[in-house]
Design an enzyme around this catalytic site. Structure first.
Site, mmCIF file in Angstrom:
data_model
loop_
_atom_site.group_PDB
_atom_site.id
_atom_site.type_symbol
_atom_site.label_atom_id
_atom_site.label_comp_id
_atom_site.label_asym_id
_atom_site.label_seq_id
_atom_site.Cartn_x
_atom_site.Cartn_y
_atom_site.Cartn_z
ATOM 1 N N ASN A 185 3.423 -7.363 -30.209
ATOM 2 C CA ASN A 185 3.085 -6.997 -28.833
ATOM 3 C C ASN A 185 1.949 -7.905 -28.413
ATOM 4 O O ASN A 185 0.973 -8.042 -29.154
ATOM 5 C CB ASN A 185 2.656 -5.524 -28.782
ATOM 6 C CG ASN A 185 2.082 -5.132 -27.437
ATOM 7 O OD1 ASN A 185 2.414 -5.724 -26.430
ATOM 8 N ND2 ASN A 185 1.212 -4.136 -27.435
ATOM 9 N N HIS A 233 -12.902 1.454 18.848
ATOM 10 C CA HIS A 233 -11.874 1.160 19.856
ATOM 11 C C HIS A 233 -10.796 2.234 19.909
ATOM 12 O O HIS A 233 -9.731 2.009 20.464
ATOM 13 C CB HIS A 233 -11.256 -0.211 19.577
ATOM 14 C CG HIS A 233 -12.247 -1.326 19.647
ATOM 15 N ND1 HIS A 233 -12.858 -1.716 20.824
ATOM 16 C CD2 HIS A 233 -12.774 -2.111 18.678
ATOM 17 C CE1 HIS A 233 -13.697 -2.706 20.580
ATOM 18 N NE2 HIS A 233 -13.674 -2.961 19.271
#
Ligand code: G6P
Length: 623
Positions: free
Chosen positions: A109, A515
């Protein structure tokens, strides 16, 4: 990331600790299949030698093969389930790998970074290779060392001394039935301690059905197991001891590596995902090289625009990429949702580089965007987590993330790996096009290599976030604010909460608040704010601190993610969540982690399935 199992029992006996090696290992592989399912294989050792069975695809394919062609009874066995890195998911590339004599078998691995050099050396010496893997190099080296030393443990130490990168290795040899030798560097390996049998595994899930007593190994150690003994030495030969522990959860939880969900596990795996994605990207002179980069340097130098196409979380990784690549390379970068790109008749030419980001490599919206871009003459580079999937296959070049298999539907570790890959791409282009000097690139890379440890630090300190999440199970709306790279982090934080906890959540650019979105803020409204480093551009930090004040003044409950030592936020924050110091451009890798954990914990507190949220799918293969 692959799954690894090893078992040694008593020869000449049957039952749990006996000669049923192949079955014991197969059971372990079932529990590790979440780690990868590109292929699976088993090797057993008997007095007659080593036998191997292996098959591409899921474990079910190996089971079919074993039914048709069973392995002999054996008390020593190793098994592997693969998540492909070097070489596609084929029978030949499946582990275990053997040397030319077939007397040694190896499973692995990780990534042997210097495998090309070692392979060339072996080929020169007349060795014939049967796979494209980096692992096969180890099998040949180990066979030769066993021949020389007559001792598998010594042989393993000698081989490890020659390997660079991250690896877990298990090996068996025909000369030594009843022995498995394992080695570990920056990749997991634990020992299971049984009665008359011992085990090895990538995690305890591998042997949890047989024993809950385990031994943790340190880095750079070699372990030798027999049915009665476990011996540990350092790579340098110094005797060592593992740390013994009792596993306090049961076999069913073990499929998730002991975590309550795949998502919790994947969040925990993030340091490794980043580290693995960074692995092996520099040559011997420290120069960045992306080996899957098949677009010519001349073509990359002539690129005058980059368009990132992606969906969902991957698109937010693209938004982070925009800030980094524009800053480092001075190339304009557009980020577009893949499904929107496809249908707006985008302006692309042969000087456009389209970067397609996808964990699965199978998202149909992104596939269609890739096809459209190529039809228009653009070059396409895929950033992808799945080897051999459609998007990299249909692209001109691929840069793979090495996050390992992501099973939870909502993306976490793949996101961090995608951002990391985007940084690598940006630095590579900057180096290639001369926007940055080598030492400047090296400096950013150095900071990047520190990030896995910093993410671990963030993960270790999140009890406060978990508590807050649990206390907010009834919350109906959460807002997230950020500026600059904090903006995509805010949007990803909101997406995680929507996906997992089904809570209405919005991520806004903090400057946009005034806004419109500020109308949403009423007393008690929870607002997360991602604050940039005060050591970065001063105005940026100051502006976000002002935004916290604005929402606080309207009664919001402010949950502020800020760098360690940033005291400016304290007067305006109801809660401060600290992350380690890093440069502003790299900060998303740290700042998003508390938001993932928050969403995961809150969904868990609501009793929801965090791995498979309603209405979603991991890989969306329709447009
Ligand atoms: C789905 C998943 C998301 C993911 C998106 C893109 O919507 O639920 O978590 O971000 O697809 O997937 P990809 O595999 O292309 O990264």
């Amino acid at each position: 990331m692959c799954g690894i199992v090893g078992y040694v029992g008593r020869p000449g006996t049957t039952g749990a600790a006996g000669e049923d090696g192949a079955a014991v290992v197969l059971e372990g592989l079932r529990r590790l299949e979440y780690r990868g399912y590109d292929s699976a294989g088993i090797a057993v050792v008997t007095g007659a030698g080593v036998d191997v069975r292996k098959r591409a695809g899921k474990l079910a394919n190996l089971v079919e093969l074993l039914d048709a062609d069973p392995l002999p009874a054996a008390a020593t066995a190793i098994g592997h389930t693969r998540w492909a890195t070097h070489g596609g998911p084929t029978d030949a590339n499946a582990h275990p790998h053997v040397d030319g004599t077939g007397r040694v078998a190896v499973i692995h691995n990780g990534i042997v970074e210097n495998f090309a050099v070692l392979r060339a050396e072996l080929v020169e010496a007349g060795v014939e290779f049967t796979s494209e893997t980096d692992t096969e190099v180890v099998a040949h080296l180990l066979g030769a060392e066993q021949e020389r030393t007559g001792d598998l443990t010594e042989a393993m130490r000698a081989v490890c001394a020659r390997l660079e990168g991250a690896f877990t290795l298990l090996a068996v040899h025909a000369d030594t039935p009843g022995v498995i030798v394992g080695a570990r560097r920056n990749s997991p390996l634990v020992v299971g301690l049984g009665e008359g049998a011992n085990y090895l595994g990538s995690d305890v899930a591998a042997f949890i059905a047989h024993t809950r007593e385990a031994l943790e190994l340190g880095q750079d150690q070699v372990v030798t197991i027999t049915p009665e003994r476990v011996d540990v030495v350092g790579f340098d030969g110094t005797p060592a001891q593992g740390r013994r522990f009792h596993v306090d959860w049961d076999a069913s939880a073990a499929e998730k590596g002991g975590f309550p969900s795949f998502m919790a596990k994947e969040i925990h795996d993030q340091p490794q995902a980043i580290a693995d994605t960074l692995l092996g990207r520099t040559d011997t002179t420290g120069r960045l090289q992306l080996d899957e980069m098949k677009i010519s340097e001349a073509e990359l130098r002539s690129v005058d625009k980059i368009v990132v196409v992606a969906c969902g979380t991957a698109a937010y990784a693209g938004q982070v990429a925009k800030y980094a690549i524009e800053h480092w390379c001075r190339i304009p970068v557009e980020v577009e949702l893949a499904h929107e790109f496809r249908y707006r008749d985008p302006v692309v030419s042969e000087r456009t580089l389209v970067v397609a980001i996808s964990q699965s490599g199978e998202t149909m919206d992104t596939i269609m965007a890739v096809r459209h871009a190529r039809e228009q003459g653009a070059k396409v580079l895929a950033i992808c987590n799945t080897n051999g999937s459609t998007i990299p296959r249909e692209s001109d070049a691929a840069l793979y993330t090495h996050a390992g298999p992501e099973i939870a539907v909502a993306s976490t570790k793949a996101f961090l790996a995608q951002i990391t890959a985007c940084y690598l791409l940006g630095l590579y282009l900057a180096q290639l096009r001369g926007n940055k000097f080598a030492d400047e690139v090296a400096e950013v890379l150095e900071q990047l290599h520190e990030v896995p440890g910093q993410v671990r630090q963030v993960l270790d300190g999140l009890e406060q976030v978990r508590e807050i999440a649990r206390s907010m199970a009834d919350t109906r709306s959460v807002l997230f604010l950020g500026r600059h790279v904090g903006y995509p982090v805010a949007m990803e934080g909101a997406l995680k909460l929507k996906e997992l906890a089904y809570i209405h959540a919005e991520g806004f650019a903090a400057g946009e608040l005034k806004h419109g979105p500020i109308a949403l803020v009423e007393p008690g409204q929870p607002v997360f704010v991602v604050v940039p480093s005060p050591r970065g551009r001063d105005s940026l930090h100051a502006k976000v601190v002002s935004n916290i004040q604005e929402v606080r003044a309207r009664g919001a409950r402010t949950l502020v993610i800020a760098e360690q030592g940033d005291t400016d936020v304290e007067p305006y924050a109801d809660v401060v969540i600290r992350v380690p110091r890093t440069s502003t451009l790299l900060s998303p890798l740290l700042a998003v982690v508390p938001l993932q954990v928050f969403a995961c914990e809150l969904a868990t507190a609501k009793g929801l399935d965090v791995d498979q949220p309603r209405n979603l799918a991991k890989s969306v293969t329709v447009e």
